[in-house]
Design a protein around this motif. Structure first.
Motif, PDB file in Angstrom:
ATOM      1  N   MET A 125       0.835  -1.171  -0.101  1.00 28.40           N
ATOM      2  CA  MET A 125       0.032  -0.035  -0.019  1.00 28.40           C
ATOM      3  C   MET A 125       0.866   1.358  -0.039  1.00 28.40           C
ATOM      4  O   MET A 125       0.386   2.138  -0.681  1.00 28.40           O
ATOM      5  CB  MET A 125      -0.963   0.017   1.120  1.00 28.40           C
ATOM      6  N   SER A 127       3.836   1.606  -1.417  1.00 25.87           N
ATOM      7  CA  SER A 127       4.239   1.876  -2.778  1.00 25.87           C
ATOM      8  C   SER A 127       3.157   2.200  -3.689  1.00 25.87           C
ATOM      9  O   SER A 127       3.427   3.272  -4.335  1.00 25.87           O
ATOM     10  CB  SER A 127       4.675   0.166  -3.190  1.00 25.87           C
ATOM     11  N   LEU A 128       1.837   1.878  -3.547  1.00 25.44           N
ATOM     12  CA  LEU A 128       0.792   2.359  -4.320  1.00 25.44           C
ATOM     13  C   LEU A 128       0.650   3.831  -4.042  1.00 25.44           C
ATOM     14  O   LEU A 128       0.223   4.584  -5.126  1.00 25.44           O
ATOM     15  CB  LEU A 128      -0.427   1.532  -4.099  1.00 25.44           C
ATOM     16  N   LEU A 131       3.499   5.531  -5.883  1.00 30.26           N
ATOM     17  CA  LEU A 131       3.149   5.846  -7.326  1.00 30.26           C
ATOM     18  C   LEU A 131       2.061   7.025  -7.555  1.00 30.26           C
ATOM     19  O   LEU A 131       2.121   7.823  -8.564  1.00 30.26           O
ATOM     20  CB  LEU A 131       2.522   4.573  -7.680  1.00 30.26           C
ATOM     21  N   TYR A 132       0.902   6.724  -6.964  1.00 29.78           N
ATOM     22  CA  TYR A 132      -0.024   7.713  -7.241  1.00 29.78           C
ATOM     23  C   TYR A 132       0.154   9.194  -6.942  1.00 29.78           C
ATOM     24  O   TYR A 132      -0.104  10.036  -7.879  1.00 29.78           O
ATOM     25  CB  TYR A 132      -1.245   7.214  -6.474  1.00 29.78           C
ATOM     26  N   THR A 304       2.597  -7.121  -9.627  1.00 24.96           N
ATOM     27  CA  THR A 304       2.719  -6.360  -8.550  1.00 24.96           C
ATOM     28  C   THR A 304       1.535  -5.807  -8.225  1.00 24.96           C
ATOM     29  O   THR A 304       0.696  -5.625  -9.245  1.00 24.96           O
ATOM     30  CB  THR A 304       4.082  -5.399  -8.487  1.00 24.96           C
ATOM     31  N   VAL A 305       1.356  -5.052  -7.008  1.00 24.08           N
ATOM     32  CA  VAL A 305       0.102  -4.088  -6.826  1.00 24.08           C
ATOM     33  C   VAL A 305       0.038  -3.059  -7.873  1.00 24.08           C
ATOM     34  O   VAL A 305      -1.158  -2.686  -8.115  1.00 24.08           O
ATOM     35  CB  VAL A 305       0.247  -3.753  -5.332  1.00 24.08           C
ATOM     36  N   PHE A 306       1.115  -2.714  -8.523  1.00 22.62           N
ATOM     37  CA  PHE A 306       1.023  -1.678  -9.619  1.00 22.62           C
ATOM     38  C   PHE A 306       0.193  -2.182 -10.804  1.00 22.62           C
ATOM     39  O   PHE A 306      -0.105  -1.317 -11.635  1.00 22.62           O
ATOM     40  CB  PHE A 306       2.525  -1.263 -10.251  1.00 22.62           C
ATOM     41  N   ASP A 307       0.021  -3.370 -11.089  1.00 22.62           N
ATOM     42  CA  ASP A 307      -0.526  -4.077 -12.272  1.00 22.62           C
ATOM     43  C   ASP A 307      -1.940  -4.490 -12.051  1.00 22.62           C
ATOM     44  O   ASP A 307      -2.676  -4.716 -13.070  1.00 22.62           O
ATOM     45  CB  ASP A 307       0.143  -5.382 -12.661  1.00 22.62           C
ATOM     46  N   VAL A 308      -2.342  -4.140 -10.764  1.00 16.75           N
ATOM     47  CA  VAL A 308      -3.797  -4.638 -10.450  1.00 16.75           C
ATOM     48  C   VAL A 308      -4.816  -3.421 -10.524  1.00 16.75           C
ATOM     49  O   VAL A 308      -4.543  -2.552  -9.677  1.00 16.75           O
ATOM     50  CB  VAL A 308      -3.605  -5.231  -9.093  1.00 16.75           C
ATOM     51  N   ALA A 309      -5.961  -3.639 -11.370  1.00 16.09           N
ATOM     52  CA  ALA A 309      -6.748  -2.493 -11.286  1.00 16.09           C
ATOM     53  C   ALA A 309      -7.663  -2.697  -9.871  1.00 16.09           C
ATOM     54  O   ALA A 309      -8.186  -3.805  -9.453  1.00 16.09           O
ATOM     55  CB  ALA A 309      -7.778  -2.782 -12.439  1.00 16.09           C
ATOM     56  N   PRO A 310      -7.588  -1.505  -9.444  1.00 19.06           N
ATOM     57  CA  PRO A 310      -8.466  -1.427  -7.916  1.00 19.06           C
ATOM     58  C   PRO A 310      -9.715  -2.454  -7.829  1.00 19.06           C
ATOM     59  O   PRO A 310      -9.958  -3.271  -6.894  1.00 19.06           O
ATOM     60  CB  PRO A 310      -8.696  -0.107  -7.544  1.00 19.06           C
TER      61      PRO A 310
ATOM     62  N   LEU B 131     -11.937   2.339  -1.720  1.00 21.20           N
ATOM     63  CA  LEU B 131     -12.260   1.015  -2.362  1.00 21.20           C
ATOM     64  C   LEU B 131     -10.994   0.184  -1.618  1.00 21.20           C
ATOM     65  O   LEU B 131     -11.028  -0.662  -1.181  1.00 21.20           O
ATOM     66  CB  LEU B 131     -12.177   1.207  -3.652  1.00 21.20           C
ATOM     67  N   TYR B 132      -9.901   0.732  -1.552  1.00 21.41           N
ATOM     68  CA  TYR B 132      -8.609   0.039  -1.106  1.00 21.41           C
ATOM     69  C   TYR B 132      -8.659  -0.048   0.318  1.00 21.41           C
ATOM     70  O   TYR B 132      -8.733  -1.419   0.666  1.00 21.41           O
ATOM     71  CB  TYR B 132      -7.497   0.807  -1.228  1.00 21.41           C
ATOM     72  N   PHE B 306     -11.361   3.120 -10.800  1.00 19.18           N
ATOM     73  CA  PHE B 306     -11.365   1.570 -10.369  1.00 19.18           C
ATOM     74  C   PHE B 306     -10.728   0.633 -11.292  1.00 19.18           C
ATOM     75  O   PHE B 306     -10.474  -0.282 -11.087  1.00 19.18           O
ATOM     76  CB  PHE B 306     -12.695   1.259 -10.150  1.00 19.18           C
ATOM     77  N   VAL B 308      -8.325   1.302 -13.596  1.00 16.56           N
ATOM     78  CA  VAL B 308      -7.150   1.591 -14.206  1.00 16.56           C
ATOM     79  C   VAL B 308      -6.008   1.091 -13.141  1.00 16.56           C
ATOM     80  O   VAL B 308      -5.824   1.313 -12.192  1.00 16.56           O
ATOM     81  CB  VAL B 308      -6.914   3.168 -14.402  1.00 16.56           C
ATOM     82  N   ALA B 309      -5.288   0.011 -13.918  1.00 21.26           N
ATOM     83  CA  ALA B 309      -4.044  -0.359 -13.070  1.00 21.26           C
ATOM     84  C   ALA B 309      -3.182   0.756 -12.839  1.00 21.26           C
ATOM     85  O   ALA B 309      -2.715   1.605 -13.757  1.00 21.26           O
ATOM     86  CB  ALA B 309      -3.358  -1.439 -13.883  1.00 21.26           C
ATOM     87  N   PRO B 310      -2.595   1.006 -11.707  1.00 25.02           N
ATOM     88  CA  PRO B 310      -1.696   2.109 -11.198  1.00 25.02           C
ATOM     89  C   PRO B 310      -0.580   2.368 -12.065  1.00 25.02           C
ATOM     90  O   PRO B 310      -0.413   3.466 -12.556  1.00 25.02           O
ATOM     91  CB  PRO B 310      -1.390   1.869  -9.801  1.00 25.02           C
ATOM     92  N   ALA B 311       0.027   1.302 -12.583  1.00 30.06           N
ATOM     93  CA  ALA B 311       1.161   1.450 -13.365  1.00 30.06           C
ATOM     94  C   ALA B 311       1.148   2.357 -14.754  1.00 30.06           C
ATOM     95  O   ALA B 311       1.647   2.798 -15.371  1.00 30.06           O
ATOM     96  CB  ALA B 311       1.843   0.212 -13.898  1.00 30.06           C
ATOM     97  N   ILE B 313      -0.892   5.121 -14.959  1.00 32.57           N
ATOM     98  CA  ILE B 313      -0.816   6.340 -14.755  1.00 32.57           C
ATOM     99  C   ILE B 313       0.505   7.229 -14.761  1.00 32.57           C
ATOM    100  O   ILE B 313       0.462   8.493 -14.783  1.00 32.57           O
ATOM    101  CB  ILE B 313      -1.830   6.801 -13.753  1.00 32.57           C
ATOM    102  N   MET B 325      10.313   2.228  -6.592  1.00 32.42           N
ATOM    103  CA  MET B 325       9.129   2.815  -6.165  1.00 32.42           C
ATOM    104  C   MET B 325       8.348   1.635  -5.349  1.00 32.42           C
ATOM    105  O   MET B 325       7.348   2.082  -4.497  1.00 32.42           O
ATOM    106  CB  MET B 325       8.247   3.232  -7.275  1.00 32.42           C
ATOM    107  N   LEU B 326       8.627   0.321  -5.665  1.00 35.01           N
ATOM    108  CA  LEU B 326       7.875  -0.836  -4.877  1.00 35.01           C
ATOM    109  C   LEU B 326       8.121  -0.832  -3.412  1.00 35.01           C
ATOM    110  O   LEU B 326       7.460  -0.832  -2.753  1.00 35.01           O
ATOM    111  CB  LEU B 326       7.832  -2.027  -5.758  1.00 35.01           C
TER     112      LEU B 326
END
Lengths: 326, 326
Positions: A125, A127-128, A131-132, A304-310, B131-132, B306, B308-311, B313, B325-326
């Motif tokens: 979380m 890391s996410l 990134l955001y 990784t969490v970066f690849d997962v749509a929320p 959501l998270y 919701f 969009v995979a974070p990577a 953006i 960043m991870l």
């Protein structure tokens, strides 16, 4: 979906608690390298299986949540288990994540499984949120503060000192540094500026306490770069006052926008956790849901969490999300 | 990627500032319903185009960022523009998002474009954090606090009162309520418990100030459910002290884990913004990057944050993300 837990320490128990709280999941089995008969788990009517017998379970587990340590367990376990299962792990050795990624991806690409690594809160979380916030405010600075919380690695380092019976180390963020960051001042901060280390130590009777104290505060990397306090306590005090595993911290990004960078913008994400392993377990569990869905869609390889749509991590329909959560 | 800005008010200017800060983007054109000759924009050598001439630009814009209002502009603009462009909007009428989604999705599915709606910070980053946090802590409670910040809707409502020349309304979160939430107490809170409303009003000379005050504080939905203060000021004071558009707020979720729900876990996401439109513009801009990438991959239809995979953006490679960043 059927969840397997591989390894039953603090983290495994945290995952078990979380699975119970998610109605779309059931715990199928707990896997252990110990004698299964020696293990009593918190969920009734769920088998405890020796890891030697894992091949009998390849069709009975949708996602295996691997609850091993990052130092030696996960670098072996996660690639190996990715050959047979969709998996999630919490690999947290930041400097080696790229290596771990490659090892896991090679196996998961071949097996056609989905393997999500380095999940939890840092990495995870936090890391996410790095990134955001970096994406939104490209002109800015990132700060991560940890604590107040127990660092297992630092506690272990103290326990290895001669004459020490038990130890608990708390990482404590420096409030003044956090407030300078929050003000948008964008300070340059050393390790010492950001965190203090508080150590509680049970020593052997007759041990040279001053020598132990010096060995702690001068230990390179672990304690030398920080202001460190050492308090000697009895085993009774250790058990009474330091048996919990709280943790937390904050990710803060401050950035500028507008003409001549005139406006400051501050984004902060913070956690205050009574139980670090139960929170980490809760994050692993909802990402197991995402892994299941990605596998159902035919995706494969290391993620990784970066690849997962929320939307993939929550058990709420798209319609409900639009109507009530957006 | 080539960005178009459709509508050039506070939000459009915020997007323009953000596009300049992202090296992988360029501003291709600004579209306006006004006389283009009357508009001076902050970026040199970029054309200002009348919306009547937009069809000439369908091949020259990768993503159109629509900067209209949610009350009447976006319900028309976003579906219409989705027929010709990949788009992003900031539609923020929470109760009507499902309707807007359907209208936009129908058009974008047919045209093969990607349309991301309801982006910004609420809806947007606050929604993501709801959501998270809900996914991680299914047994818990959500709280959203706004402010301190200017609410344009409430300011406009005051301006419509007879005898009012100008007005600025600040939404102020009640600190004590926030602290009760952060403690994990999970209180039941009314609208009045959570927020105060502070109004600064410039009245016409000779106006009945007590009548104006009463009309404000008794206004249903807008002010009646809150403790509201009204301060009359001069136009000079309004210009000097209330010309900025700060905002912010916090999304807090508190939940429980462990045996008999014994452990409290608190997740908080907060924003402190000197400029609401510039921050919102910055969020729209990085989601325009995601829309571009999704369109490149052949995706289509209406999306939200919701999906969009974070990577997607951020303008950082996968390797860099893993390593740093991870």
């Amino acid at each position: 979906m059927k969840i397997g837990i591989y390894g039953y320490g603090n983290l495994g128990r945290g995952v078990e608690d979380s699975v119970k709280r998610n109605a779309d999941m059931e715990l199928a089995a707990v896997f252990t390298r110990r004698d299964p008969a020696s293990l009593e788990i918190a969920t009734e009517n769920v088998p405890v299986v020796h890891t030697d017998d894992i091949d009998e379970w390849t069709d009975k587990i949708d996602v295996m949540i691997i609850c091993g340590g990052s130092a030696t367990d996960l670098p072996e376990m996660t690639p190996a288990l990715s050959e047979k299962f969709n998996v999630v792990d919490s690999y947290d050795n930041h400097s080696q994540i790229s290596v771990h990624y490659k090892n896991v991806n090679d196996k998961a690409e071949k097996s056609g499984k989905v393997a999500l690594i380095s999940c939890g809160w840092d990495p995870g979380m936090f890391s996410l949120n790095r990134l955001y916030a970096s994406a939104i405010l490209p002109d800015g600075n990132d700060y991560t503060f940890w604590g107040k919380g127990v660092s297992q690695g630092h506690s272990d380092a103290i326990r290895r000192i001669d004459g020490v019976i038990d130890a608990r180390q708390y990482t404590v963020p420096v409030e003044d540094a956090m407030n300078r960051v929050r003000s948008g001042e964008a300070p340059e901060l050393t390790a010492r500026d950001k965190h203090k280390r508080e150590c509680f130590v049970v020593a052997e009777e007759g041990a040279d306490l001053e020598r132990i104290r010096k060995e702690i505060v001068t230990m390179p990397a672990y304690f030398e770069p920080y202001d460190t306090t050492v308090t000697f306590i009895t085993m009774e005090e250790m058990k009474r006052d330091h048996s919990e595993l709280p943790h937390g911290g904050s990710v803060i990004r401050t950035g500028v926008t507008g003409k001549d960078d005139c406006n400051k913008q501050v984004i902060e994400y913070s956690l205050k956790l009574d139980s670090n392993p139960e929170f980490t377990g809760s994050v692993l569990t909802c990402y197991a849901r995402a892994v299941y869905r990605m596998a159902q869609r035919g995706e494969k390889g290391c993620k990784t969490v970066f690849d997962v749509a929320p939307a993939d991590i929550i058990a709420v329909s798209k319609e409900e999300l639009l109507a009530h959560m957006l």
